[in-house]
Write an enzyme that holds these catalytic residues in place. Structure first.
Site, short mmCIF file in Angstrom:
data_model
loop_
_atom_site.label_atom_id
_atom_site.label_comp_id
_atom_site.label_asym_id
_atom_site.label_seq_id
_atom_site.Cartn_x
_atom_site.Cartn_y
_atom_site.Cartn_z
N SER A 1 1.05 -1.35 -0.17
CA SER A 1 0.35 -0.27 0.10
C SER A 1 1.24 1.41 -0.38
O SER A 1 1.85 1.16 0.28
CB SER A 1 -1.18 0.22 0.97
OG SER A 1 -1.62 0.72 1.81
N LYS B 1 1.79 -3.71 7.01
CA LYS B 1 2.44 -3.63 5.91
C LYS B 1 3.74 -3.53 5.55
O LYS B 1 4.58 -4.42 4.98
CB LYS B 1 1.83 -2.81 4.71
CG LYS B 1 0.63 -2.65 4.58
CD LYS B 1 -0.34 -4.53 3.81
CE LYS B 1 -1.87 -4.68 3.97
NZ LYS B 1 -2.33 -5.84 3.39
N TYR C 1 -2.49 -0.82 10.63
CA TYR C 1 -2.74 -1.76 9.60
C TYR C 1 -1.24 -0.54 9.04
O TYR C 1 -0.42 -1.82 8.16
CB TYR C 1 -4.17 -0.90 8.53
CG TYR C 1 -4.02 -0.97 7.54
CD1 TYR C 1 -4.26 -2.17 7.25
CD2 TYR C 1 -3.59 -0.85 6.98
CE1 TYR C 1 -4.27 -2.72 5.29
CE2 TYR C 1 -4.19 -0.26 5.36
CZ TYR C 1 -4.40 -1.65 4.05
OH TYR C 1 -3.89 -2.00 3.53
P1 NAD Z 1 -11.13 -6.37 1.09
O1 NAD Z 1 -11.45 -6.75 2.60
O2 NAD Z 1 -12.34 -6.90 0.29
O3 NAD Z 1 -10.46 -8.19 0.60
C1 NAD Z 1 -9.83 -9.07 1.80
C2 NAD Z 1 -10.07 -10.68 1.30
O4 NAD Z 1 -9.12 -10.99 2.75
C3 NAD Z 1 -11.41 -11.08 2.17
O5 NAD Z 1 -12.80 -11.85 1.35
C4 NAD Z 1 -11.23 -11.40 3.57
O6 NAD Z 1 -12.41 -12.11 3.79
C5 NAD Z 1 -9.94 -12.30 3.51
N1 NAD Z 1 -9.19 -13.14 4.38
C6 NAD Z 1 -9.14 -11.56 5.79
N2 NAD Z 1 -8.17 -11.84 6.31
C7 NAD Z 1 -7.70 -13.39 5.85
C8 NAD Z 1 -7.24 -15.32 6.68
N3 NAD Z 1 -6.68 -14.64 7.77
N4 NAD Z 1 -7.37 -15.52 5.82
C9 NAD Z 1 -8.58 -15.80 4.87
N5 NAD Z 1 -9.07 -14.72 3.91
C10 NAD Z 1 -8.61 -13.66 5.19
O7 NAD Z 1 -10.10 -6.25 0.77
P2 NAD Z 1 -9.31 -5.68 -0.33
O8 NAD Z 1 -9.97 -3.94 -0.28
O9 NAD Z 1 -9.54 -6.26 -1.45
O10 NAD Z 1 -8.19 -5.61 -0.31
C11 NAD Z 1 -6.92 -6.42 -0.59
C12 NAD Z 1 -5.89 -6.45 -0.23
O11 NAD Z 1 -5.01 -5.13 -0.77
C13 NAD Z 1 -5.45 -6.30 1.29
O12 NAD Z 1 -4.03 -7.22 1.51
C14 NAD Z 1 -5.29 -4.96 2.03
O13 NAD Z 1 -4.38 -4.21 2.99
C15 NAD Z 1 -4.44 -4.16 0.64
N6 NAD Z 1 -5.31 -2.98 -0.35
C16 NAD Z 1 -6.34 -3.20 -0.17
C17 NAD Z 1 -6.44 -0.77 -0.41
C18 NAD Z 1 -7.42 -0.60 -0.50
O14 NAD Z 1 -7.90 0.83 -0.92
N7 NAD Z 1 -9.21 -1.45 -0.15
C19 NAD Z 1 -5.30 -0.12 -0.86
C20 NAD Z 1 -3.72 -0.97 -0.34
C21 NAD Z 1 -4.10 -1.80 -0.35
C1 WQD Z 2 -9.99 9.60 0.90
C2 WQD Z 2 -10.49 10.11 1.33
C3 WQD Z 2 -10.46 11.44 3.61
C4 WQD Z 2 -14.42 9.45 3.60
C5 WQD Z 2 -7.08 4.13 2.69
C6 WQD Z 2 -6.34 3.97 4.08
C7 WQD Z 2 -4.93 3.41 2.37
C8 WQD Z 2 -5.13 2.34 1.83
C9 WQD Z 2 -6.82 3.21 1.00
C10 WQD Z 2 -5.19 0.51 2.67
C11 WQD Z 2 -9.44 11.58 2.54
C12 WQD Z 2 -12.07 11.91 2.98
C13 WQD Z 2 -13.21 9.79 3.64
C14 WQD Z 2 -15.56 9.93 4.64
C15 WQD Z 2 -14.44 11.99 3.72
N1 WQD Z 2 -5.89 1.04 2.68
N2 WQD Z 2 -13.04 11.43 3.46
N3 WQD Z 2 -15.57 11.73 4.41
O1 WQD Z 2 -7.03 7.20 4.09
O2 WQD Z 2 -6.35 8.06 1.55
O3 WQD Z 2 -6.73 5.37 1.88
O4 WQD Z 2 -7.81 3.48 2.15
O5 WQD Z 2 -4.18 0.49 2.27
O6 WQD Z 2 -4.24 2.76 3.83
O7 WQD Z 2 -5.91 4.96 4.74
O8 WQD Z 2 -8.87 6.63 1.88
O9 WQD Z 2 -11.11 6.29 1.26
O10 WQD Z 2 -10.40 7.02 3.46
O11 WQD Z 2 -10.19 8.77 2.28
O12 WQD Z 2 -13.67 13.34 3.80
O13 WQD Z 2 -17.09 9.47 4.91
O14 WQD Z 2 -11.96 11.34 1.46
O15 WQD Z 2 -10.21 12.54 4.61
O16 WQD Z 2 -9.46 12.51 2.62
P1 WQD Z 2 -7.87 7.11 2.19
P2 WQD Z 2 -10.43 6.90 2.12
#
Ligand code: NAD
Ligand code: WQD
Length: 342
Positions: A124, A153, A149
């Protein structure tokens, strides 16, 4: 080639499984369904007319993982499974370290025993921490994220780097996602957060279908052009294609060993107000909002330098903010309750 996709029933994992199947890969999904449902898998199978080997299991359960690696001839692993709510991670940090860090250790250990050396990890932009200034480029020193969190990572990236030093055959790719949004263009799969959404787009989409009254904008007094935070939003299908590009790159470069990190983003920042306007335009629905104080831990602005992914993986985003909003709306309006039929 058979790929193990942990967390493949989730948001990014399900879109990636779809792209892998469309590209001819065989897919085994391993997921404990703690934040997803089997319905996403069924829909991916329907969209691709291909089947997925689904195993319900926890990445912390080494015995169950052993069975998967024994029963299937796995060539590579894409590891999505993790808990991902930033706020919650400060409330229950041990759960996050257990699930994300210990879970990754278990997975890497079983992989090592079975001599499976291709590993693509969901990292991330959060690993850049608070010290670095945008655009974030992979050559920057990893930062110090302010929440557990983000710390998981950073820790997992470190573990993977150390493993690559110890195992000369290991091939690791750290994909650092910026802000994934949107849904598959069919509207059949998309983001389905449990409870109140933490992230901006799911919240906006739930306001639009009447599930939430109004959006709360966290701060309009940042030193950004319109006072709200800037983020690098990218379409989840572009992100999913980035995983396929990384896997293709590993397969086309058999001599590569070690670890490479790649930013996956568009390279552009978009503000909260710009997102709200773009969503209103795409959906034709007006989004009421109020301004609230800044949310703790939010950085004013960051976006990717994604040139390395472009040059090395041949990957770049193809979909713009308008596509992201149109596809989010198609998914949310057709599935107001996500994957549950209630
Ligand atoms: P998500 O919660 O939709 O998907 C994660 C999946 O992992 C889910 O299906 C959940 O049931 C499964 N899971 C969680 N813990 C588990 C475990 N212990 N064993 C087996 N399965 C498990 O989330 P996502 O948005 O699809 O994110 C996927 C990955 O990408 C995560 O590692 C997350 O940290 C990373 N990521 C997400 C974002 C984002 O904004 N969505 C941004 C950066 C990184
Ligand atoms: C985006 C912008 C909020 C909700 C997060 C994690 C990051 C990554 C992606 C996993 C910000 C604003 C949000 C709301 C708002 N995940 N906001 N009202 O915080 O950039 O990233 O998700 O790795 O680690 O921190 O994403 O979508 O939460 O926020 O005003 O109800 O929207 O303040 O400026 P963020 P976000």
């Amino acid at each position: 080639m058979k790929v193990l996709v942990t967390g493949g029933a989730g948001y990014i994992g399900s879109h990636t499984a779809l792209c892998l199947l469309n590209k001819g890969y065989e897919v085994v999904v391993y997921d404990n369904l703690c934040n997803s449902s089997l319905e996403s898998i069924k829909r991916v199978e329907k969209l691709t007319s291909r089947s997925i080997d689904f195993v319900e299991g926890d990445v912390c359960d080494k015995a169950a993982l052993e069975q998967v690696f024994t029963q299937h001839d796995i060539s590579g692993v894409i590891h999505f499974a993790a808990l991902k709510a930033v706020g919650e991670s400060s409330e229950i940090p041990l759960d996050y370290y257990q699930n994300n860090v210990f879970g990754s250790l278990c997975l890497l250990d079983v992989m090592t025993k079975h001599q499976v050396n291709q590993f693509i990890f969901s990292s991330s932009a959060t690993v850049y921490g608070e010290e670095n200034k945008p655009p974030y480029v992979e050559t920057l020193k990893i930062g110090n994220p302010s929440n557990p969190y983000g710390a998981t990572k950073v820790m997992i990236e470190r573990v993977v780097n150390d493993l690559a030093i110890a195992n000369a055959d290991f091939k690791g790719v750290m994909l650092r996602y910026f802000n994934p949004v949107g849904a598959h263009e069919s509207g059949e799969i998309g983001e389905d957060p449990k409870g109140i959404p933490n992230n901006l787009l799911p919240y906006v989409a739930q306001v639009a279908v009447g599930k939430r009254e109004q959006l709360t904008v966290f701060g309009d007094d940042y030193s950004t052009p319109d006072g709200t935070c800037l983020r690098d939003y990218l379409h989840v299908m572009d992100l999913a294609e980035g995983h396929v590009a990384a896997l293709d790159w590993l397969n086309n470069n058999p001599g590569f060993t070690g670890v490479e990190a790649f930013n996956l983003g568009t390279g552009t920042g978009t503000s909260v107000f710009e997102i709200v306007s773009a969503f209103e335009k795409a959906s034709g629905v007006s989004i009421p909002y109020t301004i609230a104080p800044r949310r703790a831990g939010d950085l004013p602005e960051f976006w990717a330098d994604a040139s390395k992914a472009n040059q090395v993986l041949g990957w770049r985003t193809k979909r713009d903010i308008s596509d992201m909003m149109i596809d989010t709306w198609r998914w949310q309006s057709a599935n107001p309750n996500g994957f549950s039929k209630a």
